[in-house]
Every structure is written in C-alpha cells, then in structure tokens.
Design an enzyme around this catalytic site. Structure first.
Site, short mmCIF file in Angstrom:
data_model
loop_
_atom_site.label_atom_id
_atom_site.label_comp_id
_atom_site.label_asym_id
_atom_site.label_seq_id
_atom_site.Cartn_x
_atom_site.Cartn_y
_atom_site.Cartn_z
N ALA A 68 0.14 -1.05 -0.05
CA ALA A 68 0.19 0.30 -0.20
C ALA A 68 0.52 1.36 -0.16
CB ALA A 68 -0.53 0.08 1.40
N GLN A 166 -6.89 -0.29 5.28
CA GLN A 166 -7.47 -1.24 6.89
C GLN A 166 -9.29 -1.02 6.79
OE1 GLN A 166 -6.36 -2.34 10.01
NE2 GLN A 166 -4.00 -0.86 8.96
N SER A 183 -4.08 -3.49 0.51
CA SER A 183 -2.78 -4.18 1.12
C SER A 183 -3.41 -5.71 1.10
CB SER A 183 -2.04 -4.13 2.19
OG SER A 183 -0.50 -4.50 2.79
N HIS A 185 -1.39 -8.44 3.18
CA HIS A 185 -1.31 -8.79 4.74
C HIS A 185 -2.52 -8.04 5.91
CE1 HIS A 185 0.89 -5.42 6.95
NE2 HIS A 185 1.46 -5.13 5.91
N THR A 221 8.98 -6.78 -11.99
CA THR A 221 8.05 -8.22 -12.11
C THR A 221 7.77 -8.64 -11.16
OG1 THR A 221 10.26 -9.05 -13.38
CG2 THR A 221 9.15 -10.61 -12.34
N CYS A 305 3.96 1.71 12.14
CA CYS A 305 5.00 1.73 11.78
C CYS A 305 4.96 3.70 12.25
CB CYS A 305 3.99 2.76 9.78
SG CYS A 305 2.78 1.46 9.13
#
Length: 361
Positions: A68, A166, A183, A185, A221, A305
């Site tokens: 993200a 979220q 995202s 995860h 890639t 973070c």
C-alpha cells in the site's frame, strides 16, 4: 502468545499459504515471459487480479504493487494540482504529501473532530487536484464519510484517493473514488504485495520506470506466489464477510464492556467505526510498563509504522488528546482467528496490570 495486533498485520490464511506453495517451489517462471511456464504464471496472476477486483467497484483496473505504501506514493505523485488530505492520515500519505509540497504543490491538511471524522464541506472547492482520505483509520478505527468526500472532490474537478488498507474486505467500499490503495497482509494475505485500483480514464505518471509490466504504468517483475496469495485472501474475505464482521462485533462489545466498567475511555467514534479495532485509554497508565509486563499478549501503543519514534500518536493528537493522554492509550486489534476466550483473558489481564500500576503509585 495471544495476538491482538490485527491492524499491524494479520496471520496468513492457511488457504492462501497452500495456494502459494506451488508458485514458490515448482512454477517459478517469470509471469512476463512468453514461454509456457511464463504463460501459466501470467494466468495465475490474472486469476488473482480478478479475485481482488471482485471486492472493488466496477469500472476500473487492479494494478499490483509491492504494498500500500507504493500504491499511495504512486497515486499522490502520479497526479497533479493541489492536495487536500486529513490530519489523521497514515504516514504513507502525510509524508508523501509533505514531500510533494516541498516540490512546489499546494497542500491543505484538514482537521478532524473528536471522533476522528472530517466535515466534507471543508474540502476546498478550487485549486484541488487530489483529495486523499483513509476509509478506516488504522489507529482508532474511525470510518470517514468517503462517499461525501468523493462527491466534493468530483464537484471540484479533483481526483479522489481512498486509502482502504484497513477497510478492504472488512467494510463496504463506497463508490465515487478514482483511486483505491489496498494491501494483502491486512486481510490474511502475504506481506510484500498490494494494489492500486485505478478508475477507467484516470492516467497516472509512473512512479517506477522500467519494463512497464503492469497495465497502468507500474514497472517491475510480479511475484505469482504473492499475487496468488492475495487473490485467495480476497476470495476468503468475500466469502467470510458476514461471519467475520459479526465475530468482530461480538469481540468488540465484550472487551469494551470490561474496559468501560473499569473507567477506560474509548478513542475514536463509537458509531462510525470498524469494530475489529479497539483503542482505549486510562489516565495515568504507563503503557511501556504495561507492555513489558504482558509480553505474551501482542497489542500496540499505536501504529506499527511509527513504533520506536518516541513521539505521541499524531492521530490521537489530531482528535484533541493531549500528549499525556495519547501516551496512555493502547490499541487492540482482533478478527477472524481471535478466540473470544483469549480476548477476554487478555482484556482482564491488561485491566488487572493497569489497576496494579495505580495501586503501586
């Protein structure tokens, strides 16, 4: 270990893990190669793209990214004109906005109220090229009025960027956005892969230059394994949407009732929130000591973070808390794999440890 830090990351779903294994072990071809192995890998990526897209609005394309943070950087740096965002946004937005402001773009950071919500009418009507807002706040769980913000952005001729990290797979995604960052995860997928949904007709300046492997201008890639894991996680989130939401609601109510009975206060909106996020505070609490005493419970003092910065949460300060109040707050996150008995046990132990601090003082 009782894991209660779902906003930081979620456990990889077993189904996603199993789906990834062949692409890590056997089918390792580059999905951008023209030979048979490459074509098989490409096909797997496209299946994953469709699975992720099924949770997003129609009329756009999913472009895979490394996460993200890349998606948000691309969305902000790939547009032009003035920017309007919120004081409670993730650092991936606020720091990127500050970087482009230093480069000459105008930027307006709007305040939020005590619940952590913004007044849509405060969005500037002129000189705005991009409006950026988070659907579900990562620290306090507050849900922003994204649809109303998107309407204001459209009226101003601006592009609407929604940080849905979220909220993706957890709450309904409002229509009206032009760019949506997500995202893997956060929904029981693998780390290292995310996506930017780009509405048809929106053109962004590339962030990464090179082979242009992804339609929309993203070079690099792709990992078929990561994309496949993301796709399966998105499929599970779609299939389990109602039971996951009901489970989070039950856990939230059970834990909050216990905290409230002992004088803890809720941070963020009680009404407009994702209930897999519980952010509470108690005057006089030494959070560092609490976390040291309860090492077998994984909870947070704020955003992962920003951990280690030593600064009080900018989100909690944005909703009007003092530095002292912000430093006496904890965040508990739970979801699909959280057992109610574990959450109640952890809640009671946190409360007891906090009570002991007060007695000792």
């Amino acid at each position: 270990m009782i894991y209660l830090d779902y906003q930081a990351t979620t456990a990889l779903a077993p189904e996603a893990f199993e789906a990834m294994v062949p692409w890590l072990r056997d089918d390792f071809a580059n999905p951008h190669s023209a030979h048979a192995g490459g074509r098989r890998a490409k096909a797997a990526v496209e299946v994953a793209r469709a699975q992720v897209a099924a949770l997003l609005p129609p009329g756009g394309r999913v472009v895979f990214t490394s996460g993200a943070t890349e998606a948000l950087n691309w969305a902000i740096k790939g547009t032009c004109g003035g920017i309007v965002t919120l004081a409670s946004e993730h650092a991936a937005v606020l720091d990127t906005v500050e970087a482009v402001r230093c480069g000459g773009r105008e930027a307006l950071v709007l305040p939020v109220n005590r619940d952590g919500r913004v007044e849509p009418d405060h969005v500037a009507a002129s000189g705005t090229g991009l409006v950026a807002a988070m659907l579900v706040n990562n620290e306090i769980g507050t849900i922003q009025p994204i649809a109303a913000l998107a309407a204001r952005a459209k009226a101003a001729g601006a592009v609407m960027l929604c940080d849905a990290v979220q909220g993706f797979g957890r709450v309904p995604l409002p229509h009206g956005c032009d760019l949506i960052a997500i995202s893997a995860h956060k929904i029981h997928g693998p780390k290292g892969v995310g996506a930017l949904w780009i509405r048809d007709g929106i053109v962004l300046t590339p962030l990464l230059h090179g082979g242009g492997q992804e339609e929309g201008g993203r070079s690099g890639t792709l990992s078929p394994a990561l994309c496949v894991g993301f796709g399966v996680a998105a499929l599970l989130a779609q299939d389990r949407y109602a039971p996951d939401a009901a489970h989070a609601d039950r856990l939230f109510d059970a834990s909050l009732d216990r905290f409230a009975a002992r004088g803890w206060m809720l941070n963020g909106s009680a009404e407009h929130r994702y209930k897999g996020n519980l952010n509470v505070r108690r005057d006089g609490l030494d959070v560092a000591r609490l976390m040291s005493q309860l090492r077998d419970i994984a909870f947070s003092a704020g955003s992962a973070c920003a951990s280690g910065s030593g600064r009080p949460s900018h989100v909690l300060r944005a909703i009007g808390l003092t530095d002292t109040q912000a430093r006496t707050s904890i965040r508990i996150g739970f979801g699909r794999y959280t057992k109610e008995a574990d959450l109640i046990d952890a809640t009671d132990r946190i409360i007891a440890a906090a009570d002991a601090q007060r007695v000792a003082a």
